[in-house]
Design a protein around this motif. Structure first.
Motif, mmCIF file in Angstrom:
data_model
loop_
_atom_site.group_PDB
_atom_site.id
_atom_site.type_symbol
_atom_site.label_atom_id
_atom_site.label_comp_id
_atom_site.label_asym_id
_atom_site.label_seq_id
_atom_site.Cartn_x
_atom_site.Cartn_y
_atom_site.Cartn_z
ATOM 1 N N ILE A 70 -21.683 8.836 -15.499
ATOM 2 C CA ILE A 70 -21.110 8.613 -14.171
ATOM 3 C C ILE A 70 -21.940 7.657 -13.318
ATOM 4 N N ALA A 71 -23.004 7.094 -13.879
ATOM 5 C CA ALA A 71 -23.830 6.137 -13.136
ATOM 6 C C ALA A 71 -23.159 4.773 -13.140
ATOM 7 N N GLU A 72 -23.459 3.976 -12.122
ATOM 8 C CA GLU A 72 -22.963 2.603 -12.079
ATOM 9 C C GLU A 72 -24.073 1.674 -12.552
ATOM 10 N N VAL A 99 -12.002 -12.114 -23.601
ATOM 11 C CA VAL A 99 -12.135 -11.703 -24.997
ATOM 12 C C VAL A 99 -12.899 -10.401 -25.162
ATOM 13 N N PHE A 100 -13.529 -9.927 -24.078
ATOM 14 C CA PHE A 100 -14.280 -8.679 -24.157
ATOM 15 C C PHE A 100 -14.369 -8.062 -22.768
ATOM 16 N N THR A 101 -14.244 -6.746 -22.703
ATOM 17 C CA THR A 101 -14.465 -6.013 -21.461
ATOM 18 C C THR A 101 -15.065 -4.655 -21.792
ATOM 19 N N GLU A 102 -15.969 -4.225 -20.941
ATOM 20 C CA GLU A 102 -16.597 -2.916 -21.093
ATOM 21 C C GLU A 102 -16.808 -2.333 -19.707
ATOM 22 N N ARG A 103 -16.520 -1.061 -19.565
ATOM 23 C CA ARG A 103 -16.702 -0.387 -18.285
ATOM 24 C C ARG A 103 -18.182 -0.229 -17.992
ATOM 25 N N SER A 104 -18.580 -0.503 -16.728
ATOM 26 C CA SER A 104 -19.984 -0.332 -16.351
ATOM 27 C C SER A 104 -20.130 0.658 -15.193
ATOM 28 N N LYS A 109 -15.803 -0.664 -12.161
ATOM 29 C CA LYS A 109 -16.644 -1.821 -12.457
ATOM 30 C C LYS A 109 -16.613 -2.125 -13.946
ATOM 31 N N HIS A 110 -16.532 -3.416 -14.287
ATOM 32 C CA HIS A 110 -16.488 -3.848 -15.684
ATOM 33 C C HIS A 110 -17.391 -5.052 -15.909
ATOM 34 N N VAL A 111 -17.906 -5.169 -17.132
ATOM 35 C CA VAL A 111 -18.549 -6.389 -17.608
ATOM 36 C C VAL A 111 -17.483 -7.093 -18.439
#
Length: 156
Positions: A70-72, A99-104, A109-111
């Motif tokens: 649950i941290a950002e 081409v790529f996404t990951e939750r941060s 929030k996403h990278v």
């Protein structure tokens, strides 16, 4: 939109995004409780360009919140894409495509990694950045992979 069409659209979006494998990580901050803060290095293959792999380093927040997911995470990330085999295309590619996404963070929030086509120089450009629903970050990193002249970019 009926349920089947919605499910098919959702599957197509998920299938087009690359999946990453973790190469390794290093601890940056010791935490007495929970996991340490880390820099993680992941690798993913471009889903539409064979022979190109991207290495992504990004921060992972530790502690109790990080251990619970649950941290950002901070917006610090870098990308390095390289030719790792013969470059080939599975059809045409758009001028610009995620081409790529990951939750941060838990929710907002996403990278993200976006591929851009520089047709004039026959080069693929990859940009990593972080976004958030209300306020994104200007922190970013870019890398480029030149494509051999005998393989022109099939841009839509």
């Amino acid at each position: 939109m009926n349920k089947n069409a919605f499910a098919l659209a959702a599957f197509a979006i998920l299938a087009s995004s690359a999946r990453a494998e973790t190469v390794g990580d290093v601890s940056t901050t010791f935490r007495l409780l929970g996991a340490n803060n880390k820099i993680v290095v992941d690798v993913f293959d471009d889903p539409k360009v064979s022979g190109v792999s991207c290495y992504l380093s990004h921060a992972k927040t530790g502690g109790i919140k990080g251990s619970l997911g649950i941290a950002e995470d901070t917006s610090d990330a870098a990308v390095a894409c390289r030719q790792v085999g013969p470059i080939g295309f599975s059809g045409t590619i758009p001028q610009e495509e995620e081409v790529f996404t990951e939750r941060s963070s838990l929710l907002f929030k996403h990278v993200r990694v976006v591929r851009m086509a520089d047709k004039k120089r026959n080069t693929l450009v990859y940009l990593v950045y972080s976004d958030r629903v209300i306020e994104g970050s200007p922190k970013n990193s870019v890398t480029a992979v030149p494509v051999p002249r005998e393989t022109p970019l099939p841009v839509k």
